[in-house]
Design a protein around this motif. Structure first.
Motif, PDB file in Angstrom:
ATOM      1  N   VAL A  10       3.768  24.229  17.468  1.00 14.74           N
ATOM      2  CA  VAL A  10       4.134  24.002  16.071  1.00 14.74           C
ATOM      3  C   VAL A  10       2.927  23.528  15.266  1.00 14.74           C
ATOM      4  CG1 VAL A  10       5.611  22.659  14.519  1.00 14.74           C
ATOM      5  CG2 VAL A  10       6.535  23.528  16.674  1.00 14.74           C
ATOM      6  N   VAL A  11       2.152  22.600  15.835  1.00 17.77           N
ATOM      7  CA  VAL A  11       0.960  22.104  15.134  1.00 17.77           C
ATOM      8  C   VAL A  11      -0.030  23.241  14.907  1.00 17.77           C
ATOM      9  CG1 VAL A  11      -1.001  20.520  15.271  1.00 17.77           C
ATOM     10  CG2 VAL A  11       1.266  19.763  16.016  1.00 17.77           C
ATOM     11  N   GLN A  12      -0.217  24.073  15.905  1.00 14.67           N
ATOM     12  CA  GLN A  12      -1.126  25.214  15.753  1.00 14.67           C
ATOM     13  C   GLN A  12      -0.689  26.134  14.622  1.00 14.67           C
ATOM     14  OE1 GLN A  12      -0.888  26.511  19.928  1.00 14.67           O
ATOM     15  NE2 GLN A  12      -3.117  26.349  20.042  1.00 14.67           N
ATOM     16  N   HIS A  13       0.606  26.357  14.526  1.00 19.72           N
ATOM     17  CA  HIS A  13       1.095  27.325  13.539  1.00 19.72           C
ATOM     18  C   HIS A  13       1.197  26.727  12.138  1.00 19.72           C
ATOM     19  CE1 HIS A  13       3.241  31.089  12.525  1.00 19.72           C
ATOM     20  NE2 HIS A  13       3.810  30.324  11.586  1.00 19.72           N
ATOM     21  N   PHE A  14       1.759  25.522  12.024  1.00 17.97           N
ATOM     22  CA  PHE A  14       2.071  24.959  10.714  1.00 17.97           C
ATOM     23  C   PHE A  14       1.082  23.901  10.242  1.00 17.97           C
ATOM     24  CE2 PHE A  14       6.350  26.358  12.142  1.00 17.97           C
ATOM     25  CZ  PHE A  14       6.699  27.152  11.063  1.00 17.97           C
ATOM     26  N   GLY A  15       0.072  23.593  11.048  1.00 17.56           N
ATOM     27  CA  GLY A  15      -0.844  22.515  10.695  1.00 17.56           C
ATOM     28  C   GLY A  15      -1.374  22.545   9.280  1.00 17.56           C
ATOM     29  N   PRO A  16      -1.893  23.687   8.796  1.00 19.44           N
ATOM     30  CA  PRO A  16      -2.460  23.708   7.438  1.00 19.44           C
ATOM     31  C   PRO A  16      -1.410  23.799   6.335  1.00 19.44           C
ATOM     32  CG  PRO A  16      -3.353  25.474   8.856  1.00 19.44           C
ATOM     33  CD  PRO A  16      -2.112  24.950   9.502  1.00 19.44           C
ATOM     34  N   THR A  17      -0.140  23.969   6.680  1.00 14.83           N
ATOM     35  CA  THR A  17       0.875  24.344   5.692  1.00 14.83           C
ATOM     36  C   THR A  17       1.785  23.203   5.290  1.00 14.83           C
ATOM     37  OG1 THR A  17       0.903  26.540   6.729  1.00 14.83           O
ATOM     38  CG2 THR A  17       2.670  26.042   5.181  1.00 14.83           C
ATOM     39  N   LEU A  18       2.222  22.397   6.243  1.00 14.18           N
ATOM     40  CA  LEU A  18       3.223  21.381   5.957  1.00 14.18           C
ATOM     41  C   LEU A  18       2.598  20.176   5.257  1.00 14.18           C
ATOM     42  CD1 LEU A  18       5.306  21.506   9.246  1.00 14.18           C
ATOM     43  CD2 LEU A  18       5.803  22.576   7.046  1.00 14.18           C
ATOM     44  N   THR A  19       3.335  19.619   4.313  1.00 11.79           N
ATOM     45  CA  THR A  19       2.799  18.550   3.468  1.00 11.79           C
ATOM     46  C   THR A  19       2.721  17.223   4.211  1.00 11.79           C
ATOM     47  OG1 THR A  19       3.670  19.636   1.498  1.00 11.79           O
ATOM     48  CG2 THR A  19       3.107  17.301   1.306  1.00 11.79           C
ATOM     49  N   GLU A  20       3.797  16.836   4.882  1.00  8.17           N
ATOM     50  CA  GLU A  20       3.816  15.555   5.604  1.00  8.17           C
ATOM     51  C   GLU A  20       4.355  15.779   7.020  1.00  8.17           C
ATOM     52  OE1 GLU A  20       5.767  12.381   3.556  1.00  8.17           O
ATOM     53  OE2 GLU A  20       4.622  12.667   1.716  1.00  8.17           O
ATOM     54  N   PRO A  21       3.592  16.426   7.859  1.00 10.43           N
ATOM     55  CA  PRO A  21       4.124  16.761   9.192  1.00 10.43           C
ATOM     56  C   PRO A  21       4.379  15.556  10.080  1.00 10.43           C
ATOM     57  CG  PRO A  21       1.772  17.256   9.069  1.00 10.43           C
ATOM     58  CD  PRO A  21       2.215  16.916   7.672  1.00 10.43           C
ATOM     59  N   LEU A  22       3.713  14.429   9.814  1.00  6.36           N
ATOM     60  CA  LEU A  22       3.929  13.258  10.667  1.00  6.36           C
ATOM     61  C   LEU A  22       5.352  12.735  10.555  1.00  6.36           C
ATOM     62  CD1 LEU A  22       0.658  11.149  10.191  1.00  6.36           C
ATOM     63  CD2 LEU A  22       1.123  12.987  11.797  1.00  6.36           C
ATOM     64  N   SER A  23       6.043  13.096   9.479  1.00  4.98           N
ATOM     65  CA  SER A  23       7.412  12.607   9.290  1.00  4.98           C
ATOM     66  C   SER A  23       8.435  13.424  10.070  1.00  4.98           C
ATOM     67  CB  SER A  23       7.773  12.639   7.800  1.00  4.98           C
ATOM     68  OG  SER A  23       7.795  13.980   7.313  1.00  4.98           O
ATOM     69  N   LEU A  24       8.022  14.531  10.670  1.00  5.32           N
ATOM     70  CA  LEU A  24       8.961  15.374  11.394  1.00  5.32           C
ATOM     71  C   LEU A  24       9.359  14.732  12.720  1.00  5.32           C
ATOM     72  CD1 LEU A  24       7.356  18.881  10.793  1.00  5.32           C
ATOM     73  CD2 LEU A  24       9.458  17.990   9.764  1.00  5.32           C
ATOM     74  N   SER A  25      10.652  14.673  12.964  1.00  3.68           N
ATOM     75  CA  SER A  25      11.154  14.101  14.218  1.00  3.68           C
ATOM     76  C   SER A  25      10.933  15.066  15.370  1.00  3.68           C
ATOM     77  CB  SER A  25      12.645  13.800  14.084  1.00  3.68           C
ATOM     78  OG  SER A  25      13.378  15.015  13.942  1.00  3.68           O
ATOM     79  N   GLN A  26      11.104  14.539  16.578  1.00  2.40           N
ATOM     80  CA  GLN A  26      11.002  15.392  17.761  1.00  2.40           C
ATOM     81  C   GLN A  26      12.034  16.515  17.706  1.00  2.40           C
ATOM     82  OE1 GLN A  26       8.796  15.224  20.681  1.00  2.40           O
ATOM     83  NE2 GLN A  26       9.713  17.256  20.722  1.00  2.40           N
ATOM     84  N   GLN A  27      13.244  16.211  17.233  1.00  3.09           N
ATOM     85  CA  GLN A  27      14.290  17.232  17.165  1.00  3.09           C
ATOM     86  C   GLN A  27      13.886  18.364  16.220  1.00  3.09           C
ATOM     87  OE1 GLN A  27      17.891  16.174  15.111  1.00  3.09           O
ATOM     88  NE2 GLN A  27      19.148  17.487  16.422  1.00  3.09           N
ATOM     89  N   LYS A  28      13.348  18.023  15.056  1.00  2.00           N
ATOM     90  CA  LYS A  28      12.939  19.060  14.106  1.00  2.00           C
ATOM     91  C   LYS A  28      11.790  19.894  14.666  1.00  2.00           C
ATOM     92  CE  LYS A  28      14.459  16.746   9.869  1.00  2.00           C
ATOM     93  NZ  LYS A  28      14.058  16.119   8.591  1.00  2.00           N
ATOM     94  N   LEU A  29      10.847  19.238  15.310  1.00  2.00           N
ATOM     95  CA  LEU A  29       9.720  19.963  15.895  1.00  2.00           C
ATOM     96  C   LEU A  29      10.180  20.899  17.014  1.00  2.00           C
ATOM     97  CD1 LEU A  29       7.182  17.020  15.940  1.00  2.00           C
ATOM     98  CD2 LEU A  29       6.985  19.084  14.552  1.00  2.00           C
TER      99      LEU A  29
END
Length: 274
Positions: free
Chosen positions: A149-168
């Motif tokens: 997920v980090v590889q794919h969405f890293g440059p795109t998502l605004t606040e990825p640190l807020s994503l829970s394990q379930q969402k990831l």
């Protein structure tokens, strides 16, 4: 126990290792700075002899080091460790942070990717057991999914640190189901980059995937469904499932009110009006 040394701040390279904390909470950092100013440092940082321009590289205690620099203190109490190599130093940093700080799943995956990019490990299979030796097979598999997920969405998502394990985990399942392109389109075609809106766009796609996994897909024609269509005009059409039905989203320079009237005319002619 190693003796505590008081090391000048200007002799410590805080970037000698890629950090697994990607975000510093300003309120928590302010509280720590005030505490150190009032009571001193309760837990020394850890450093190792470095080969770069500065004599020491930081292993653990990044926030404590930043707080000391904010206070313009000349030195900081530190333990000098002797890790066998950089991967061992990375493992020590992660172990300390796993105990003392709440590391997000995104940060755990990011440090793995950073270690690979810096050439500290040849493959992800090498990095996982070295940096997270206490993880069982299930937790490593889950972390591996977050890496995707980090590889794919890293440059795109605004606040990825807020994503829970379930969402990831859901996003990883979507990528493995081949939904990466449509999720990319959904994000790219939206002018609202707030975390809530970004997740709502992705969740609608994932909801449809999970619904079909539970009940089986409808009897589509061959090579369907098509999740989005880019026309010869500057127009993107994307279908989206909602609890109350379906949406067709028209975005792009040529998406206009008159075009929507034409689309309504075509639909009326095809399905019949009242």
């Amino acid at each position: 126990m190693d003796p505590i040394q008081h090391i000048p701040l200007d002799q410590i390279d805080a970037t000698a290792l890629p950090r697994d904390r990607l975000d510093l909470d300003p309120i928590a950092l302010s509280d720590l700075t005030l505490s150190i100013a009032a009571h001193g440092l309760r837990m020394p940082i850890e450093v190792f002899p470095a080969t770069g321009p500065l004599p020491y590289g930081l292993i653990s205690g990044y926030r404590r080091l930043i707080a000391h620099r904010e206070l313009n203190l000349p030195t900081i109490p530190a333990f000098i460790r002797q890790p066998a190599d950089i991967p061992a130093a990375l493992a020590a940093m992660i172990e300390e942070n796993e105990i003392r700080a709440e590391i997000t799943p995104w940060e755990r995956a990011s440090i793995l990717l950073t270690a690979l990019e810096h050439g500290h490990f040849a493959t992800l299979d090498d990095a996982l057991p070295a940096l997270y030796p206490t993880y069982d097979r299930f937790r490593r598999a889950r972390l591996r999914a977050v890496v995707e997920v980090v590889q794919h969405f890293g440059p795109t998502l605004t606040e990825p640190l807020s994503l829970s394990q379930q969402k990831l985990t859901r996003l990883a399942a979507g990528l493995r189901a081949g939904l990466g392109p449509v999720m990319d389109v959904a994000l790219a075609e939206s002018s609202d980059r707030s975390p809530a809106t970004q997740w709502s766009l992705l969740a609608a796609i994932l909801d449809e995937m999970e619904e079909e996994a539970r009940h089986g897909p409808p009897p589509y024609r061959k090579d369907r469904p098509r999740h989005y269509l880019r026309t010869a005009m500057s127009l993107t059409i994307r279908r989206e499932r909602h609890k109350d039905g379906w949406l067709l989203r028209f975005t792009g320079r040529d998406a206009s009110g008159p075009l929507m009237e034409d689309v309504m005319d075509y639909v009326e002619a095809w399905l019949g009006g009242r």
